[in-house]
Motif scaffolding. Structure first.
Motif, short mmCIF file in Angstrom:
data_model
loop_
_atom_site.label_atom_id
_atom_site.label_comp_id
_atom_site.label_asym_id
_atom_site.label_seq_id
_atom_site.Cartn_x
_atom_site.Cartn_y
_atom_site.Cartn_z
N PHE A 22 56.44 33.97 -12.20
CA PHE A 22 56.55 33.69 -13.38
C PHE A 22 57.37 32.51 -14.31
CE2 PHE A 22 56.75 37.49 -11.20
CZ PHE A 22 55.08 38.97 -12.00
N ARG A 23 56.35 32.43 -15.17
CA ARG A 23 56.97 30.95 -16.61
C ARG A 23 58.07 31.06 -16.63
NH1 ARG A 23 54.37 28.43 -20.89
NH2 ARG A 23 53.11 30.09 -20.73
N ASP A 24 58.01 32.64 -17.34
CA ASP A 24 59.38 33.01 -17.99
C ASP A 24 60.55 34.03 -17.34
OD1 ASP A 24 61.39 33.94 -20.06
OD2 ASP A 24 59.75 34.92 -21.43
N PRO A 25 61.58 33.04 -16.57
CA PRO A 25 62.67 34.16 -15.78
C PRO A 25 63.01 35.87 -16.16
CG PRO A 25 62.56 31.66 -16.25
CD PRO A 25 61.71 32.14 -17.14
N ARG A 26 62.47 35.49 -17.35
CA ARG A 26 63.63 36.62 -18.18
C ARG A 26 62.21 37.89 -17.70
NH1 ARG A 26 63.53 34.95 -24.19
NH2 ARG A 26 61.53 34.35 -24.08
N VAL A 27 61.91 37.84 -17.50
CA VAL A 27 60.44 39.11 -17.15
C VAL A 27 61.78 40.17 -16.12
CG1 VAL A 27 58.21 37.96 -17.21
CG2 VAL A 27 60.00 37.72 -14.42
N GLY A 28 61.92 39.26 -15.36
CA GLY A 28 63.29 39.79 -13.98
C GLY A 28 64.20 41.05 -14.79
N ARG A 29 63.73 41.09 -16.50
CA ARG A 29 64.52 42.47 -17.06
C ARG A 29 63.31 43.41 -16.21
NH1 ARG A 29 62.06 39.86 -20.46
NH2 ARG A 29 60.35 41.50 -22.00
N PHE A 30 63.15 43.21 -15.63
CA PHE A 30 61.81 44.44 -15.56
C PHE A 30 61.58 45.23 -14.29
CE2 PHE A 30 58.59 41.94 -18.68
CZ PHE A 30 58.56 43.77 -19.59
N TYR A 31 62.72 44.29 -13.19
CA TYR A 31 62.96 44.67 -12.22
C TYR A 31 64.65 45.32 -12.06
CZ TYR A 31 58.94 41.84 -10.60
OH TYR A 31 58.36 40.62 -10.24
N LYS A 32 65.16 45.23 -12.68
CA LYS A 32 67.02 46.00 -12.84
C LYS A 32 67.10 47.35 -12.11
CE LYS A 32 70.89 46.07 -15.44
NZ LYS A 32 71.37 46.80 -16.44
N HIS A 33 68.13 46.93 -11.35
CA HIS A 33 67.59 48.75 -10.70
C HIS A 33 69.17 49.10 -9.98
CE1 HIS A 33 68.02 47.31 -6.16
NE2 HIS A 33 67.28 46.22 -6.55
N ASP A 34 69.56 49.94 -10.17
CA ASP A 34 71.11 50.27 -9.82
C ASP A 34 71.16 51.66 -8.29
OD1 ASP A 34 72.22 49.73 -12.18
OD2 ASP A 34 71.28 50.73 -13.78
N SER A 35 70.23 50.65 -7.44
CA SER A 35 70.56 51.41 -6.18
C SER A 35 71.73 51.54 -5.62
CB SER A 35 70.07 51.02 -4.89
OG SER A 35 69.60 51.47 -4.57
N PRO A 36 72.05 52.24 -5.40
CA PRO A 36 73.70 52.64 -4.16
C PRO A 36 74.18 52.63 -3.34
CG PRO A 36 72.79 55.40 -4.52
CD PRO A 36 72.23 54.37 -5.19
#
Length: 455
Positions: free
Chosen positions: A276-290
């Motif tokens: 992805f040219r824009d690294p900010r798309v990483g926000r869509f992958y965020k998770h908080d797996s315990p």
């Protein structure tokens, strides 16, 4: 088969790897006791015989589908990594292999002119394209996806999985997306992403990326480039005809790119890559797996990937291959691509000078895929193609079959209103050895044609 250096090289490397972990106390794995050595040998012998019932993908006389044997260093590195079996979902699952993946993907990104991006390996091109369209759907929810009728069929399936509407755009007589047909769809105002294929599966067609980018400025959609097959031709863009060359020159302006190292990249299955040219798309992958790995504070690849467990061995194999064969214009890897391209051009030249065959009316191969129909009318041409495909196989020359629109060929007339499809022969000349073997390939095909005539 040619002499295989992998077992000897792998044996040495395995000894070195064992020394890397020499500080650990010795133990005897239960599954490798002497009592199972005999049964293991018997099972492997049976496995060998079963594998013999397969097409010889490794040989130059296999010139059908886009199947390129992994480089010996990739095979050895993959097998070596399987001693540890790393999982590149997280740093703790594959500490060394995760770092190697980041380095290998950076070299792919640099090939496209990107130094800042978000990217990682996947289990294949389908998953890589799914991630690209998933991100597109997050950015423009509910908006349509468009792709050429010659785009890979999985884009339609992926869009269905993502619950995004997918529309097909008509191609021209070389299999490239028609700009007028695309703009007709764009005027509706509901398009979020256009899939641009650089190297279609059927004929290796290259969509007109520069012109589509110009339309992006007017209509405001994302451009996803599916270069799963053709991406590595960026390294030899100067050897391509002008339309294809211009498309590869513009590839860095896309919003996302997919490439499959398990095609031209000399890798085992499965190894895809999404960027992805824009690294900010990483926000869509965020998770908080315990229950993921937490001993490392560094970003781990599972935080920027839809997949969880992924074979770290695939990253190790890719890293080792690119270490040996850097992705540089003029390098050994690029020269291999150029050899296949020359072989395709020569086969196309021979087909056009032989009255038994009809090549594409609109022009020759854009990359290294050649297609042709038999000189005959309607159903007879399809029957001949099937017969010659089988006759070639009996001579150990393995081609492929493909269904193409009738109007792509001169005997059907010049009008795109001609309906129906014809079964054609297809050859993917992606092995560097194909250039040296082209005379043999041509002779075997000619002999197969003579065999069919005698029947």
């Amino acid at each position: 088969m040619a002499k295989d250096l992998v077992p000897e090289l792998l044996a040495r490397a395995t000894e070195e790897l064992e020394r890397e972990f020499g500080a650990l106390p010795q133990f005897e794995p239960a599954r490798t006791s002497d009592s199972v050595a005999g049964p293991m040998a018997a099972v492997l012998e049976e496995t060998t015989h079963r594998l013999g019932n397969n097409y010889p993908y490794f040989h130059p006389l296999y010139a059908g589908q886009m199947l390129k044997p992994p480089h010996p260093v990739a095979r050895a590195a993959y097998a070596l990594a399987m001693t540890i079996n790393p999982n590149n979902h997280a740093r703790d699952g594959g500490r060394a292999s995760s770092a190697m993946e980041i380095e290998a993907v950076a070299e792919i990104g640099a090939m496209f002119g990107w130094t800042e991006y978000l990217g990682h390996l996947t289990s294949g091109g389908t998953m890589a394209n799914l991630e690209a369209l998933w991100v597109a759907g997050q950015i423009a929810p509910g908006r349509r996806i468009l792709g050429s009728e010659q785009a890979h069929y999985t884009h339609y399936r992926i869009s269905g999985v993502l619950r995004l509407e997918y529309g097909s755009v008509a191609p021209d007589a070389r299999g490239r997306m028609r700009l007028d047909a695309l703009e007709d769809q764009l005027r509706k105002g509901d398009v979020g992403t256009v899939v641009v294929t650089l190297g279609t599966t059927a004929v290796g067609a290259v969509d007109p990326l520069p012109e589509i980018l110009a339309l992006r400025e007017r209509y405001g959609f994302r451009v996803h480039v599916d270069a799963a097959y053709g991406g590595y031709f960026k390294l030899i863009e100067d050897a391509l005809d002008e339309p294809a060359r211009r498309a590869f020159e513009a590839i860095g302006q896309a919003d996302s790119i997919v490439i499959d190292p398990h095609k031209h990249g000399l890798q085992p299955y499965g190894c895809g890559c999404v960027l992805f040219r824009d690294p900010r798309v990483g926000r869509f992958y965020k998770h908080d797996s315990p229950y993921t790995y937490f001993t490392s504070k560094e970003l781990h690849l599972g935080e920027i990937s839809l997949e969880c467990s992924r074979a770290g061995a695939a990253a190790v194999a890719l890293w080792a291959t690119q270490r040996l064969l850097p992705l540089k214009p003029g390098g050994e890897f690029a020269r291999g691509l150029a050899a296949g391209r020359r072989a395709a051009l020569e086969l196309d030249r021979r087909l056009r000078s032989d009255e038994r065959f009809e090549a594409l009316t609109a022009g020759g191969p854009e990359l290294d895929i050649v297609v042709w129909k038999m000189t005959a009318v309607e159903a007879k041409a399809s029957e001949l193609a099937q017969s010659i495909f089988s006759a070639c196989a009996k001579r150990n020359l393995h081609l492929a079959l493909v269904q193409l629109p009738q109007f792509w060929f001169g005997s059907a007339g010049d009008s795109s209103t001609v309906k129906g499809h014809v079964t054609c022969l297809r050859s993917v000349l992606m092995k560097p050895e194909h250039e040296a073997w082209l005379e043999r390939i041509w002779n075997e095909m000619s002999a197969a044609c003579a065999d069919v005539e005698k029947e």
